[in-house]
Structures are given as structure tokens and as C-alpha cells.
Design an enzyme around this catalytic site. Structure first.
Site, PDB file in Angstrom:
ATOM      1  N   GLY A  17       0.840  -1.201   0.000  1.00 33.98           N
ATOM      2  CA  GLY A  17       0.000   0.000   0.000  1.00 33.98           C
ATOM      3  C   GLY A  17       0.866   1.238   0.000  1.00 33.98           C
ATOM      4  O   GLY A  17       1.365   1.673   1.041  1.00 33.98           O
ATOM      5  N   GLY A  19       0.360   4.471  -0.423  1.00 29.67           N
ATOM      6  CA  GLY A  19      -0.387   5.722  -0.375  1.00 29.67           C
ATOM      7  C   GLY A  19       0.382   6.752   0.439  1.00 29.67           C
ATOM      8  O   GLY A  19       1.621   6.728   0.507  1.00 29.67           O
ATOM      9  N   GLY A  22       2.168   4.716   3.501  1.00 23.05           N
ATOM     10  CA  GLY A  22       3.138   3.729   3.021  1.00 23.05           C
ATOM     11  C   GLY A  22       4.214   4.354   2.137  1.00 23.05           C
ATOM     12  O   GLY A  22       5.383   3.950   2.205  1.00 23.05           O
ATOM     13  N   ASN A 107      -5.366   2.773  10.962  1.00 18.84           N
ATOM     14  CA  ASN A 107      -6.226   3.275  12.030  1.00 18.84           C
ATOM     15  C   ASN A 107      -6.999   2.133  12.682  1.00 18.84           C
ATOM     16  O   ASN A 107      -7.023   1.015  12.180  1.00 18.84           O
ATOM     17  CB  ASN A 107      -7.208   4.305  11.474  1.00 18.84           C
ATOM     18  N   LYS A 186      -6.637   7.792  20.100  1.00 14.84           N
ATOM     19  CA  LYS A 186      -6.543   7.991  18.639  1.00 14.84           C
ATOM     20  C   LYS A 186      -7.896   7.690  17.988  1.00 14.84           C
ATOM     21  O   LYS A 186      -8.335   8.391  17.082  1.00 14.84           O
ATOM     22  CB  LYS A 186      -5.434   7.071  18.099  1.00 14.84           C
ATOM     23  N   SER A 256     -10.166  11.794   6.411  1.00 17.91           N
ATOM     24  CA  SER A 256     -10.015  10.783   5.363  1.00 17.91           C
ATOM     25  C   SER A 256     -11.380  10.262   4.915  1.00 17.91           C
ATOM     26  O   SER A 256     -11.604  10.005   3.741  1.00 17.91           O
ATOM     27  CB  SER A 256      -9.103   9.651   5.830  1.00 17.91           C
ATOM     28  N   GLU A 268     -13.381   3.933   6.032  1.00 20.45           N
ATOM     29  CA  GLU A 268     -13.026   3.079   7.179  1.00 20.45           C
ATOM     30  C   GLU A 268     -14.114   3.103   8.261  1.00 20.45           C
ATOM     31  O   GLU A 268     -13.879   3.528   9.387  1.00 20.45           O
ATOM     32  CB  GLU A 268     -11.667   3.521   7.749  1.00 20.45           C
TER      33      GLU A 268
HETATM   34  N1  LIG Z   1      -2.924   9.724   5.550  1.00 18.11           N
HETATM   35  C1  LIG Z   1      -2.812  10.112   6.812  1.00 18.11           C
HETATM   36  O1  LIG Z   1      -2.420  11.251   7.068  1.00 18.11           O
HETATM   37  C2  LIG Z   1      -3.115   9.143   7.929  1.00 18.11           C
HETATM   38  C3  LIG Z   1      -2.904   9.568   9.255  1.00 18.11           C
HETATM   39  C4  LIG Z   1      -3.129   8.674  10.293  1.00 18.11           C
HETATM   40  C5  LIG Z   1      -3.561   7.375  10.005  1.00 18.11           C
HETATM   41  N2  LIG Z   1      -3.768   6.996   8.707  1.00 18.11           N
HETATM   42  C6  LIG Z   1      -4.175   5.603   8.459  1.00 18.11           C
HETATM   43  O2  LIG Z   1      -3.137   4.941   7.731  1.00 18.11           O
HETATM   44  C7  LIG Z   1      -3.697   3.935   6.868  1.00 18.11           C
HETATM   45  C8  LIG Z   1      -3.223   4.211   5.438  1.00 18.11           C
HETATM   46  O3  LIG Z   1      -3.790   5.455   5.047  1.00 18.11           O
HETATM   47  P1  LIG Z   1      -3.351   6.258   3.755  1.00 18.11           P
HETATM   48  O4  LIG Z   1      -3.840   7.643   3.951  1.00 18.11           O
HETATM   49  O5  LIG Z   1      -1.931   6.039   3.420  1.00 18.11           O
HETATM   50  O6  LIG Z   1      -4.273   5.554   2.651  1.00 18.11           O
HETATM   51  P2  LIG Z   1      -4.175   5.732   1.083  1.00 18.11           P
HETATM   52  O7  LIG Z   1      -3.464   6.985   0.735  1.00 18.11           O
HETATM   53  O8  LIG Z   1      -5.544   5.467   0.562  1.00 18.11           O
HETATM   54  O9  LIG Z   1      -3.213   4.547   0.676  1.00 18.11           O
HETATM   55  C9  LIG Z   1      -3.586   3.216   0.676  1.00 18.11           C
HETATM   56  C10 LIG Z   1      -2.853   2.567  -0.460  1.00 18.11           C
HETATM   57  O10 LIG Z   1      -3.086   1.161  -0.415  1.00 18.11           O
HETATM   58  C11 LIG Z   1      -3.159   0.726  -1.742  1.00 18.11           C
HETATM   59  N3  LIG Z   1      -3.826  -0.561  -1.836  1.00 18.11           N
HETATM   60  C12 LIG Z   1      -5.088  -0.882  -1.448  1.00 18.11           C
HETATM   61  N4  LIG Z   1      -5.326  -2.166  -1.703  1.00 18.11           N
HETATM   62  C13 LIG Z   1      -4.205  -2.667  -2.266  1.00 18.11           C
HETATM   63  C14 LIG Z   1      -3.833  -3.941  -2.763  1.00 18.11           C
HETATM   64  N5  LIG Z   1      -4.678  -4.982  -2.753  1.00 18.11           N
HETATM   65  N6  LIG Z   1      -2.601  -4.080  -3.298  1.00 18.11           N
HETATM   66  C15 LIG Z   1      -1.736  -3.062  -3.335  1.00 18.11           C
HETATM   67  N7  LIG Z   1      -2.023  -1.829  -2.876  1.00 18.11           N
HETATM   68  C16 LIG Z   1      -3.250  -1.647  -2.357  1.00 18.11           C
HETATM   69  C17 LIG Z   1      -3.908   1.814  -2.478  1.00 18.11           C
HETATM   70  O11 LIG Z   1      -3.614   1.669  -3.830  1.00 18.11           O
HETATM   71  P3  LIG Z   1      -4.414   2.419  -5.010  1.00 18.11           P
HETATM   72  O12 LIG Z   1      -3.812   3.776  -5.045  1.00 18.11           O
HETATM   73  O13 LIG Z   1      -4.108   1.579  -6.194  1.00 18.11           O
HETATM   74  O14 LIG Z   1      -5.861   2.446  -4.616  1.00 18.11           O
HETATM   75  C18 LIG Z   1      -3.303   3.057  -1.838  1.00 18.11           C
HETATM   76  O15 LIG Z   1      -2.175   3.498  -2.557  1.00 18.11           O
HETATM   77  C19 LIG Z   1      -5.220   4.051   7.052  1.00 18.11           C
HETATM   78  O16 LIG Z   1      -5.675   3.123   7.995  1.00 18.11           O
HETATM   79  C20 LIG Z   1      -5.407   5.467   7.590  1.00 18.11           C
HETATM   80  O17 LIG Z   1      -6.580   5.634   8.355  1.00 18.11           O
HETATM   81  C21 LIG Z   1      -3.559   7.844   7.665  1.00 18.11           C
END
Ligand SMILES: NC(=O)c1ccc[n+]([C@@H]2O[C@H](COP(=O)([O-])OP(=O)(O)OC[C@H]3O[C@@H](n4cnc5c(N)ncnc54)[C@H](OP(=O)(O)O)[C@@H]3O)[C@@H](O)[C@H]2O)c1
Length: 309
Positions: A17, A19, A22, A107, A186, A256, A268
Site C-alpha cells: 500500500g 499511499g 506507506g 487506524n 486515537k 479521510s 473506514e
Molecule cells: N494519511 C494520513 O495522514 C493518515 C494519518 C493517520 C492514520 N492513517 C491511516 O493509515 C492507513 C493508510 O492510510 P493512507 O492515507 O496512506 O491511505 P491511502 O493513501 O488510501 O493509501 C492506501 C494505499 O493502499 C493501496 N492498496 C489498497 N489495496 C491494495 C492492494 N490490494 N494491493 C496493493 N495496494 C493496495 C492503495 O492503492 P491504489 O492507489 O491503487 O488504490 C493506496 O495506494 C489508514 O488506515 C489510515 O486511516 C492515515
């Protein structure tokens, strides 16, 4: 930066992942030069650009798009959204052995239960994420630290090993002996702002309306009661503290869930509001307000899931 001895085997890390979360973790780990970092993605790329507080850097990154092509690794960083865990299961099943450790940068409060079915007995480290990550393009992410500790784990063998893994990066890991309280705090910070912004389709400014502010306090009071039953040391005025903290955020910020709803994606629900309602049921604590939010959010998210990829 201190390099490992030439004889030491480089740890193999797979980031699933790429995103906002990651991508930043993969880029920062790859930049150390200490690890063999790969990313499991749906769109291949050769280099990753990372924007951070010190500017932009780029690193070459080996990516895989087919789970059949990967081999087992020492570490997996699972960084998909919580509801994408099942879809990521094909990666986990190929990457993990009982000698692997999976750090779940997601999360929610149920990391272990959510991930265990896919990891072939690997150790699981739940990780709370406090940095802000945003994917700007398939090969570009931006991260912003928002607290002194960007990542939090339990203070146990797995948590300490994760802290050591991340030590050469700027992402500081706090290992806490009271992880239960921190994971509920959190959860609480997400439990009001995410549902309300997603349901009203308004940014955090909506939380400043007196009626919405009062609703959020009641939603959080229910959740805090459940958290205490789960063993979290939440103060009597924890809901007020959460709202005071939310009022320090810019009203222009989204959440989000808000952004996922705008994009017509599932969100989520189960890991946030769903986790509060389920834990309430386990303890015989009524959560009627969270229950209403859950039904409304599920109806939207599950409809989105039918049309999204
Ligand atoms: N972003 C923040 O600031 C933040 C802060 C605190 C906590 N979080 C938590 O951290 C976690 C990740 O959040 P995020 O913001 O990074 O999410 P995100 O930007 O949506 O990234 C998730 C990534 O996972 C990929 N993915 C999903 N299914 C997949 C699969 N089967 N194979 C390969 N890749 C796959 C998606 O790919 P595609 O692009 O191809 O869809 C996307 O790039 C979540 O639980 C979120 O609540 C995030």
C-alpha cells in the site's frame, strides 16, 4: 549516516500500500540505504519522490504488481486502508512466514484480529500513525510530522523491534506501556470528526456549529465509556479535551472519510465507528448515537464499494 557492516544481511522489507502513509515510510526506509525495500502496488513505478519538512528527495524503488512474483520478507509494513486489508491478503500470504513481522500502520483498535487470518503465523505489531501523509501522484507523496512521535507501538518485543527498524529514519517511534489508552485516544479523535464531515460533506468547520459540537461531545462520551470498559485510562473530561484539540485544527481541513466520500470510495467505517459499537456490545454498553452514525455510514460506504474499483 552509519552504514551496517558489509557482512550483515540487509533486512528485506515489503511495503504493502504505497499511499500517503506507506509511500512516506517506504521512501524514508529506502533512503537509509540499509534495507532491501520493495513495494507491493497496483501501478508500477521506478522511482519514488518524497516531499518532507526538509525538502524533496527521490529514491529508486523496486515494485511488484503481482503477489505471485514476491518472495518472503523479514518485515511487512501494511499501509492500506483498513477495509482494503482483505484485498491485500494475497500479498500478505506470499510475503509472510512465522519468522516475518507485520507492522500494521492503520487506524483502528483491532489490528491483530483484522490481519491475523492472512499472515501465516507472522508476528503482528499494531502501529498508531501520527504523521500526515498524502499521495500527490502515483510516484509522489508528501508527509508532515504533526507530533513529536510520528508512530506509536506497544512497548513489547515487536514494538521495540519496529522502533529499531525505523530508528535510521526521521519517523520517531514511541513504544508505550499503555498502548490501550493511546489507541482509544486515537480512535476518539477520529470518531467524531470523520463521521460528521463525511455525512455532512463539510470540512472541519462544521464541528464549530454549536449543535454539531454538542452532538460530537455525546458521540465521544459514549465511545469513552466503551474505551474505559476496554481498559483505557480515559479521563472524565476526555470528550471535552478531544473537542478542544479538534478546535485547534484548521476549519479548512477535511478528514479521510470526508475525502473518500467525495471520491465515491468506501471508507473506514468498521474500524472506527464500527469498532466502538462492537466493543460496546461486548461490554453491554449502549451506543445509540454511534449506532445511528454506523448505519448511515455503512449505507453510503457499501454503496460506494459496489461502484468503486
Ligand atoms: N494519511 C494520513 O495522514 C493518515 C494519518 C493517520 C492514520 N492513517 C491511516 O493509515 C492507513 C493508510 O492510510 P493512507 O492515507 O496512506 O491511505 P491511502 O493513501 O488510501 O493509501 C492506501 C494505499 O493502499 C493501496 N492498496 C489498497 N489495496 C491494495 C492492494 N490490494 N494491493 C496493493 N495496494 C493496495 C492503495 O492503492 P491504489 O492507489 O491503487 O488504490 C493506496 O495506494 C489508514 O488506515 C489510515 O486511516 C492515515
Amino acid at each position: 549516516m552509519e552504514k551496517p557492516p558489509a557482512s550483515a544481511r540487509r533486512l528485506r522489507i515489503a511495503v504493502v500500500g504505497l499511499g500517503g502513509i506507506g509511500g512516506a515510510a517506504a521512501g524514508l526506509l529506502a533512503r537509509t540505504g540499509r534495507y532491501d525495500v520493495t513495494a507491493c502496488v497496483r501501478q508500477p513505478l521506478d522511482r519514488l519522490y518524497v516531499e518532507g519538512p526538509e525538502g524533496v528527495f527521490d529514491v529508486p524503488l523496486r515494485t511488484f504488481t503481482d503477489p505471485a512474483a514476491v518472495r518472503t520478507v523479514d518485515w511487512v509494513l501494511l499501509c492500506t486502508k483498513t477495509h482494503e486489508t482483505g484485498a491485500a491478503g494475497a500479498w500478505l500470504k506470499k510475503l509472510c512466514t512465522p519468522a516475518t513481522t507485520v507492522a500494521a500502520l492503520q487506524n483502528g483498535i483491532d489490528h491483530q484480529e483484522r490481519i491475523a487470518p492472512y499472515v501465516n503465523g507472522a508476528a503482528i505489531v499494531p502501529v498508531l500513525v501520527y504523521y500526515n501523509g498524502e499521495r500527490l501522484a502515483p510516484d509522489r507523496v508528501r508527509y508532515r510530522p504533526v507530533s513529536a512521535n510520528e508512530l506509536v507501538t506497544p512497548d513489547d518485543a515487536g514494538g521495540r523491534a519496529f522502533a529499531e527498524l525505523m530508528q535510521p529514519t526521521p519517523l520517531h517511534v514511541l513504544t508505550s506501556a499503555d498502548f490501550v489508552t493511546l489507541k482509544w485516544r486515537k480512535l476518539l479523535i477520529n470518531a467524531a470528526a470523520n463521521p460528521v464531515t463525511a455525512l455532512t460533506l463539510q470540512r472541519q468547520a462544521v464541528l464549530r456549529r454549536p449543535d454539531i459540537y454538542a452532538l460530537c461531545l455525546d458521540v465521544l462520551a459514549e465511545a469513552a465509556k466503551v474505551g474505559r470498559a476496554e481498559g483505557a485510562a480515559l479521563a472524565d473530561d476526555e470528550p471535552q479535551r478531544m473537542m478542544t484539540s479538534l478546535m485547534t485544527f484548521s476549519p479548512e481541513l477535511g478528514t479521510s472519510m470526508y475525502f473518500d466520500r467525495l471520491a465515491g470510495k468506501p471508507f473506514e467505517v468498521e474500524a472506527l465507528t464500527g469498532a466502538i459499537v462492537a466493543a460496546g456490545q461486548r461490554h453491554g454498553i449502549a451506543t445509540p448515537l454511534n449506532g445511528v452514525l454506523l448505519a448511515l455510514l455503512r449505507a453510503i460506504s457499501e454503496e460506494n464499494a459496489k461502484t468503486a474499483r
